[in-house]
Write a protein that holds these residues in place. Structure first.
Motif, short mmCIF file in Angstrom:
data_model
loop_
_atom_site.label_atom_id
_atom_site.label_comp_id
_atom_site.label_asym_id
_atom_site.label_seq_id
_atom_site.Cartn_x
_atom_site.Cartn_y
_atom_site.Cartn_z
N VAL A 144 10.65 16.87 -3.80
CA VAL A 144 11.10 17.13 -2.43
C VAL A 144 11.14 18.61 -2.06
CG1 VAL A 144 12.44 14.98 -2.36
CG2 VAL A 144 13.56 17.13 -3.07
N GLY A 145 10.71 19.48 -3.00
CA GLY A 145 10.81 20.91 -2.77
C GLY A 145 10.13 21.43 -1.52
N PRO A 146 8.88 21.02 -1.23
CA PRO A 146 8.20 21.56 -0.06
C PRO A 146 8.90 21.26 1.27
CG PRO A 146 6.62 20.61 -1.57
CD PRO A 146 7.98 20.23 -2.08
N ARG A 147 9.70 20.19 1.29
CA ARG A 147 10.46 19.90 2.51
C ARG A 147 11.94 20.24 2.35
NH1 ARG A 147 14.97 17.06 4.14
NH2 ARG A 147 14.42 15.39 2.68
N ASP A 148 12.61 19.53 1.49
CA ASP A 148 14.06 19.70 1.35
C ASP A 148 14.41 21.07 0.79
OD1 ASP A 148 16.70 19.02 1.45
OD2 ASP A 148 16.70 17.85 -0.39
N GLY A 149 13.49 21.67 0.04
CA GLY A 149 13.75 22.99 -0.51
C GLY A 149 13.44 24.10 0.45
N LEU A 150 12.21 24.15 0.94
CA LEU A 150 11.77 25.27 1.78
C LEU A 150 12.46 25.31 3.14
CD1 LEU A 150 7.93 25.43 1.06
CD2 LEU A 150 9.78 26.79 0.04
N GLN A 151 13.00 24.20 3.60
CA GLN A 151 13.64 24.20 4.93
C GLN A 151 14.89 25.10 4.97
OE1 GLN A 151 14.84 20.23 5.96
NE2 GLN A 151 16.63 20.23 4.63
N ASN A 152 15.43 25.42 3.80
CA ASN A 152 16.65 26.22 3.76
C ASN A 152 16.43 27.67 3.34
OD1 ASN A 152 18.72 24.08 4.28
ND2 ASN A 152 17.73 23.18 2.49
N GLU A 153 15.18 28.04 3.13
CA GLU A 153 14.89 29.39 2.67
C GLU A 153 14.83 30.38 3.83
OE1 GLU A 153 14.47 30.73 -0.45
OE2 GLU A 153 15.26 28.79 -1.12
N SER A 154 15.42 31.56 3.64
CA SER A 154 15.35 32.60 4.67
C SER A 154 13.94 33.19 4.76
CB SER A 154 16.37 33.71 4.39
OG SER A 154 16.16 34.24 3.08
N ARG A 214 4.25 11.81 -6.49
CA ARG A 214 4.91 11.48 -5.21
C ARG A 214 5.54 12.77 -4.70
NH1 ARG A 214 8.94 6.69 -6.31
NH2 ARG A 214 8.76 6.36 -4.06
N ILE A 215 5.20 13.14 -3.47
CA ILE A 215 5.63 14.45 -2.98
C ILE A 215 5.86 14.43 -1.48
CG2 ILE A 215 3.23 15.24 -2.73
CD1 ILE A 215 4.29 18.03 -3.69
N GLU A 216 6.94 15.08 -1.07
CA GLU A 216 7.27 15.18 0.35
C GLU A 216 6.77 16.53 0.87
OE1 GLU A 216 10.94 13.40 2.65
OE2 GLU A 216 11.50 15.20 1.56
N THR A 258 13.44 6.00 -10.38
CA THR A 258 12.89 7.08 -9.55
C THR A 258 13.92 8.15 -9.35
OG1 THR A 258 11.41 5.55 -8.38
CG2 THR A 258 11.87 7.66 -7.31
N VAL A 259 13.52 9.41 -9.61
CA VAL A 259 14.42 10.56 -9.49
C VAL A 259 13.82 11.58 -8.53
CG1 VAL A 259 15.49 12.48 -10.71
CG2 VAL A 259 15.30 10.24 -11.83
N ASP A 260 14.57 11.95 -7.51
CA ASP A 260 14.17 13.04 -6.62
C ASP A 260 14.55 14.37 -7.26
OD1 ASP A 260 13.70 10.93 -4.93
OD2 ASP A 260 14.92 11.69 -3.27
N SER A 261 13.70 15.37 -7.07
CA SER A 261 14.02 16.71 -7.58
C SER A 261 13.18 17.72 -6.81
CB SER A 261 13.74 16.81 -9.08
OG SER A 261 12.38 16.52 -9.36
#
Length: 321
Positions: free
Chosen positions: A24-34, A56-58, A242-245
């Motif tokens: 989920v990094g490209p969405r859930d991660g990058l959305q919070n980066e300055s 599997r990638i978001e 299934t594990v999200d990370s």
């Protein structure tokens, strides 16, 4: 000498042979980066993760850029990523307008997102739980009519930054409501990282008692208080597969003050491989992607495995890549 404690027979007997990692990094991660990465770097990140074995990638979120400026380039990112056979690419969609954009970008899977907490729904999507369910019913129906599969996120499962404890009934109600619409999998989110192993057991047992199947459930832990890996281990022993990370441990929640990042993909992969559980991910290639991302964001990422790996390479005078 201290007496060695006797190990319970079959302590990890229920661990699966294989686990599916949902990145989920490209969405859930990058959305919070300055630091907002340019489109080409986001595409490079996504393709690098897939090359490392992520199946599997978001990719992004088709949300109004005013809400999440860091993902304002969602159309370009989704359209430019080269699709690799055997890989599932997903994107978050909040409404029918977002669904139309996702359709134009060629997405075959989308995700919808809501909380088990009334207050968090108000803060995050400006809707009550009832309104959110009604909106997503329309979105999910239309997405499935277009041939898309739909994943669902339920956040604040273990606690809410505004309400505190969340009842099991609230979690069951939202998860059941999404599944009844036709969502194929529910990702149970520990938004502020307060969950503990016994709480994980309680929530999963409650969902199973309500008639929800283990094959319909995934776990999504934040490592705010350092319990994510322990929680994942319990979930896997109870039957979740299934594990999200997020790569590097990116993430957090803009509506959850104090929440740190998602559990790092490389930390999860290292632990699972060490216990004989396969993920299909090449850890060396993954950590190389993570190290490169750290440089692009100009900050140290939370991943413990990444920090250890960088330290080891520095001692040996070796390059990370």
């Amino acid at each position: 000498m201290h007496a060695r404690a006797a190990r319970a027979p079959g302590l990890f007997a229920a661990l699966p042979a294989e686990v599916s990692i949902f990145e989920v990094g490209p969405r859930d991660g990058l959305q919070n980066e300055s630091t907002i990465l340019p489109v080409e770097k986001k595409v490079e990140l996504i393709e690098g993760l897939v090359d490392a074995g992520i199946k599997r990638i978001e990719l992004t979120s088709f949300v109004n850029p005013r809400w999440i400026p860091a993902l304002a380039d969602h159309m370009e990112v989704a359209a430019r990523v080269r699709r690799k056979p055997g890989v599932s690419y997903s994107a978050l969609v909040p409404n029918l307008r977002g669904l139309d954009s996702a359709t134009r970008a060629g997405m075959q899977e989308i995700a919808v997102f809501m909380a088990a907490s009334q207050t968090h729904n108000r803060k995050n999507i400006n809707k009550s739980t009832e309104e959110a369910l009604a909106t997503y019913r329309e979105v999910v129906h239309e997405a499935r009519a277009r041939g898309m599969s739909v994943r669902g996120y339920v956040s604040t499962v273990y606690g809410c930054p505004y309400e505190g404890s969340i009842s099991l009934d609230s979690v069951v109600r939202v998860a059941s409501g999404l599944l009844e619409m036709g969502v194929y999998e529910i990702s149970l989110g520990d938004t502020i990282g307060v969950g503990t192993p016994r709480q994980v057991e309680y929530i999963l047992d409650g969902l199973l008692a309500a008639g929800i199947g283990l094959e319909q459930l995934a776990v999504h832990f934040h490592d705010t208080r350092g319990t994510a890996l322990a929680n994942i281990t319990v979930a896997l022993q109870l039957g979740v597969r299934t594990v999200d990370s997020a790569v590097g441990g990116l993430g957090g929640c803009p509506y959850a003050p104090g929440a740190s990042g998602n559990v790092a993909t490389e930390d999860v992969v290292y632990m699972l491989h060490g216990m004989g559980v396969q993920t299909g991910v090449d850890l060396d290639r993954l950590v190389s992607v993570s190290a490169g991302l750290s440089g692009q964001l100009a900050r140290e990422l939370p991943s413990k495995y990444l920090k250890a790996h960088l330290g080891h390479c520095a001692r040996l005078g070796r390059s990370v890549t």
